[in-house]
Design a protein around this motif. Structure first.
Motif, mmCIF file in Angstrom:
data_model
loop_
_atom_site.group_PDB
_atom_site.id
_atom_site.type_symbol
_atom_site.label_atom_id
_atom_site.label_comp_id
_atom_site.label_asym_id
_atom_site.label_seq_id
_atom_site.Cartn_x
_atom_site.Cartn_y
_atom_site.Cartn_z
ATOM 1 N N GLY A 6 2.313 -4.404 -4.445
ATOM 2 C CA GLY A 6 0.824 -4.491 -4.476
ATOM 3 C C GLY A 6 0.062 -4.552 -5.901
ATOM 4 O O GLY A 6 -0.394 -5.413 -6.273
ATOM 5 N N GLN A 7 0.967 -4.033 -6.975
ATOM 6 C CA GLN A 7 0.683 -4.036 -8.450
ATOM 7 C C GLN A 7 0.751 -5.441 -8.865
ATOM 8 O O GLN A 7 0.324 -5.878 -9.543
ATOM 9 C CB GLN A 7 1.468 -2.890 -9.158
ATOM 10 N N THR A 8 2.060 -5.854 -8.343
ATOM 11 C CA THR A 8 2.318 -7.606 -8.787
ATOM 12 C C THR A 8 1.419 -8.500 -8.436
ATOM 13 O O THR A 8 0.999 -9.247 -9.230
ATOM 14 C CB THR A 8 3.989 -7.832 -8.295
ATOM 15 N N VAL A 9 0.962 -8.136 -7.175
ATOM 16 C CA VAL A 9 -0.095 -9.067 -6.669
ATOM 17 C C VAL A 9 -1.187 -9.025 -7.572
ATOM 18 O O VAL A 9 -2.072 -9.929 -7.720
ATOM 19 C CB VAL A 9 -0.390 -8.696 -5.180
ATOM 20 N N VAL A 15 -5.330 2.455 -8.397
ATOM 21 C CA VAL A 15 -4.269 1.375 -8.063
ATOM 22 C C VAL A 15 -2.860 1.774 -8.580
ATOM 23 O O VAL A 15 -1.941 1.326 -8.213
ATOM 24 C CB VAL A 15 -4.721 0.055 -9.034
ATOM 25 N N GLY A 16 -2.754 2.802 -9.616
ATOM 26 C CA GLY A 16 -1.430 3.307 -9.801
ATOM 27 C C GLY A 16 -0.670 3.884 -9.014
ATOM 28 O O GLY A 16 0.527 3.735 -8.674
ATOM 29 N N SER A 17 -1.342 4.901 -8.045
ATOM 30 C CA SER A 17 -0.998 5.453 -6.924
ATOM 31 C C SER A 17 -1.100 4.903 -5.621
ATOM 32 O O SER A 17 -0.455 5.046 -4.602
ATOM 33 C CB SER A 17 -1.462 6.930 -7.007
ATOM 34 N N GLY A 18 -2.177 4.127 -5.524
ATOM 35 C CA GLY A 18 -2.515 3.530 -4.274
ATOM 36 C C GLY A 18 -1.741 2.226 -3.811
ATOM 37 O O GLY A 18 -1.748 1.999 -2.682
ATOM 38 N N GLN A 56 0.908 -1.186 0.133
ATOM 39 C CA GLN A 56 -0.074 0.101 0.236
ATOM 40 C C GLN A 56 0.891 1.132 -0.154
ATOM 41 O O GLN A 56 1.711 1.271 0.832
ATOM 42 C CB GLN A 56 -1.133 0.045 1.232
ATOM 43 N N ASN A 57 0.437 2.400 -0.964
ATOM 44 C CA ASN A 57 0.717 3.410 -0.604
ATOM 45 C C ASN A 57 -0.223 4.474 0.150
ATOM 46 O O ASN A 57 0.306 5.327 0.525
ATOM 47 C CB ASN A 57 1.146 4.248 -2.248
ATOM 48 N N ILE A 58 -1.371 3.893 0.117
ATOM 49 C CA ILE A 58 -2.352 4.641 0.979
ATOM 50 C C ILE A 58 -3.065 3.745 1.890
ATOM 51 O O ILE A 58 -2.976 2.486 1.459
ATOM 52 C CB ILE A 58 -3.446 5.452 -0.087
#
Length: 456
Positions: free
Chosen positions: A86-89, A78-81, A51-53
């Motif tokens: 997380g994006q890989t998941v 999803v790009g910034s969050g 997570q970024n947020i």
């Protein structure tokens, strides 16, 4: 205790469990596996490293469901969050949902040199929506080759515009992410505005649609075409899918251009004829399967939104990464309706007859889908404020696992999210359960005289 005795005790302990498991219908097992994958994915997204947020469990479960069902609806950017992890998941969940859990499992077992077994092939048959286990492993090998070639080729081609826009390493990741998302008809994008920034880019306008059309046309069709290039050797399913898909693409692209040509918030933003045609092509082929947007979907006319709803409900092909009732179901419904008005007693196409059991399956599938969509719309309309068309659009997008939204997803409360999660889940696994019940036959012990019902 020797190792042989220990192994014998383990087998004796799990034997009763295996017997009970064998009695459970394969579609129910698959539905439970999909539910487990969603929960595991949500748990991974809840990790701080993802997570970024700050994310709630509601955010994580909604996003994981959207990924596993290859829908693409999101409640945050999803790009910034999400971090790279997380994006890989998220990307792994998309690939898992697009391939199908059993197909993915078979590929892993094959890579380890392990035998799938008859039970595994039965589950695989239901996951791929096949009627028999004949040549299943050959179909799986075809799926693996198609996925590998298409996603790597797509990523290589998309790297050109994305590295130019985001830099080399970030651009490579964006290219891979969008290639996997496109082929699996997921519609997820790491860009906050989708693909609006690339609306007139020639590479994006060619590669992305080719990926999601290929993924959405069905692995069985691709396998059939790969075996033979001759029309007369193709199966009835392949002929219906190819012609049906071509007709729907021609209709959707043409109608989007006609309806939105002078809309100042969509096609009206572009001055040249070529740019408007390019955007019409991309956005016209997207609603049936993929869910990418190169225009603001909330800005389209109500008539265009209605057309999108119909396309999302139809969806793509059987045994594909797309959702909806499927093109073949829609075509058989049209053929059956035409046959009724012509007083034909048999249904046929391309020199092949279509069995009565297939017509019954089409009728049941359309009826159940209509009831599911109607109930979901009713529940959201009763518990939410907002434009009724936006609610209908959201439900159709969830059922067709498309992912387009008229900016209504953020307005969903906890109950509304639960409804959309259920619709996405049933849109992905529902036809499997339906197929099991339709395949169950019971010979009637008593025959009754025919009665007359006045219809219409």
């Amino acid at each position: 205790m020797s190792s042989e005795q220990r192994a014998f005790r383990i087998q004796a302990a799990i034997r009763p469990f295996s017997r009970h498991l064998a009695r459970v219908p394969p579609p129910l097992i698959l539905a439970l596996l999909y539910a487990c994958a969603i929960l595991i994915g949500a748990a991974l997204l809840m990790l701080p490293v993802s997570q970024n947020i700050p994310l709630s469990w509601s955010d994580a479960i909604f996003t994981a469901t959207s990924a596993v069902t290859v829908t693409g609806l999101v409640v945050f950017d999803v790009g910034s969050g999400l971090t790279l992890f997380g994006q890989t998941v998220l990307l792994f969940l998309i690939q898992l949902g697009g391939l199908g859990l059993m197909t993915f499992a078979v590929l892993i077992l094959a890579a380890l040199g392990l035998n799938v077994g008859l039970t595994g092939q039965m589950y695989l048959r239901d996951d791929l929506n096949q009627s028999s286990i004949y040549q299943l492993m050959m179909l799986v090998r075809t799926i693996f080759k198609v996925v590998l070639i298409c996603e790597l080729a797509g990523a290589a081609l998309l790297a050109v515009p994305f590295t130019r826009a985001h830099g080399f390493w970030q651009g490579l990741w964006e290219a891979l992410f969008h290639s996997v998302s496109a082929f699996n008809n997921a519609g997820f994008s790491t860009n906050s505005n989708g693909l609006i920034s690339f609306a007139t880019d020639p590479v994006v306008n060619v590669v992305i649609p080719l990926l999601f059309i290929t993924g959405g046309i069905g692995y069985v069709v691709l396998h059939d075409v790969a075996r033979s290039r001759r029309w007369h050797r193709w199966s009835l399913n392949t002929k219906i899918m190819l012609l049906g898909t071509a007709a729907l693409i021609l209709w959707s692209v043409t109608m989007f251009a006609v309806l939105e040509w002078n809309n100042p918030r969509t096609l009206g933003l572009y001055d040249s004829f070529a740019e408007r045609i390019a955007v019409s092509w991309f956005q016209g082929v997207t609603p049936r399967t993929a869910g990418f947007n190169s225009v603001d979907v909330a800005a389209i006319h109500d008539s265009t939104a209605m057309m999108f709803i119909s396309l999302m409900l139809i969806g793509g092909g059987p045994t594909s990464t797309a959702g909806g009732i499927k093109v073949t179901t829609f075509v058989v419904m049209i053929l059956a309706t035409t046959a009724f008005f012509r007083r034909q007693t048999e249904l046929h196409a391309f020199g092949r007859s279509i069995g009565f059991d297939q017509i019954l399956k089409v009728t049941a599938l359309i009826a159940i889908s209509a009831i599911l969509v109607f109930v979901a719309i009713f529940l959201l309309a009763a518990t939410h404020e907002g434009h009724f068309l936006d609610i209908c659009f959201e439900v159709a997008s969830a059922f067709g696992t498309v992912g387009l939204s008229r900016n209504y997803t953020d307005d969903l409360n906890g109950f509304g999210r639960a409804v959309i999660i259920a619709v996405m889940f049933l849109g992905r696994v529902g036809p499997l359960t339906l197929g099991f019940f339709l395949a169950t036959r019971a010979t009637p012990r008593v025959r009754y005289p025919k009665g007359v019902i006045y219809l219409g």
